[in-house]
Design a protein around this motif. Structure first.
Motif: not given
Length: 224
Positions: A91-117
């Motif tokens: 859970c902590a890794s997923h949260f920090r990964f999403r923060l890192a993705l946002k910090a680099k100006g990138r979105s979840t559109d480049e992910l083949s799977f995203t958490s439903a929640v």
């Protein structure tokens, strides 16, 4: 019933040996375990990892001891809370990964799977596990009206073991960094190579398909 139990035990054992041996290979490739565990034979089997995992299975012969219940209790105390630690780290890794993705100006559109929640689910899961840890700590330390050290370590022995592994890692790697800053997290190394344009097109088509379906079907796909 004995046959059903034996088949279930064999199934669990086979799954554990398979997964744990592959985890050892991954740890070896990342430099978190000795390189010998990264050895793979010509048939694609991580032989060293499989042999080590099977060797731990020999502990089952401790059941022939007179005080086998005590042995089982202490072995269980080492791994009893490990699944909670694993899911808390996920859970902590997923949260920090999403923060890192946002910090680099990138979105979840480049992910083949995203958490439903999303990150809310990770925060909830991490917080809920922390509550379980607190309650488990209290129950283990005070099973009755007074503190009981033996009962406490029978439940929480895995915590000193995890701390020992962390300290050993810091000393071995000589890298005393508890958390990597969000902006410095590497989110590209080791990722599966994919055509991002094609992936975005497939995701858009999937969203359009779901939007055309009834509400109950969308709810089913959301949870299942």
């Amino acid at each position: 019933m004995n046959v059903v139990i034996m088949i279930s035990v064999l199934s669990v054992g086979n799954t554990c040996v398979y997964s744990s041996s592959r985890v050892l290979v991954s740890l070896s490739e990342q430099g978190f375990a000795p390189r010998v565990f990264g050895y793979i034979d010509r048939e694609g089997r991580p032989l060293v990892g499989v042999c080590l995992c099977l060797a731990f299975g020999l502990l089952c012969y401790l059941s022939v001891l007179k005080n086998e219940s005590t042995v089982f209790t202490w072995l269980l105390s080492i791994s009893g809370l490990s699944s909670l630690f694993s899911w808390a780290s996920i859970c902590a890794s997923h949260f920090r990964f999403r923060l890192a993705l946002k910090a680099k100006g990138r979105s979840t559109d480049e992910l083949s799977f995203t958490s439903a929640v999303g990150t809310y689910g990770s925060c909830f899961g991490f917080g809920f596990i922390c509550v379980i840890f607190i309650l488990e700590f209290w129950v283990a330390l005070f099973p009755g009206s007074t503190a009981d050290a033996e009962n406490f370590f029978e439940t929480w022995l895995c915590v000193p073991v995890i701390i020992l592994f962390l300290v050993s890692y810091f000393v071995w790697k000589r890298k005393f960094v508890w958390l990597t800053p969000i902006k410095d997290i590497d989110i590209d190394s080791g990722r599966r190579v994919a055509d991002l344009d094609l992936l975005r097109q497939e995701l858009a088509e999937e969203r359009a398909y779901l939007a055309s379906k009834p509400f109950y079907y969308r709810m089913y796909r959301f949870w299942c």
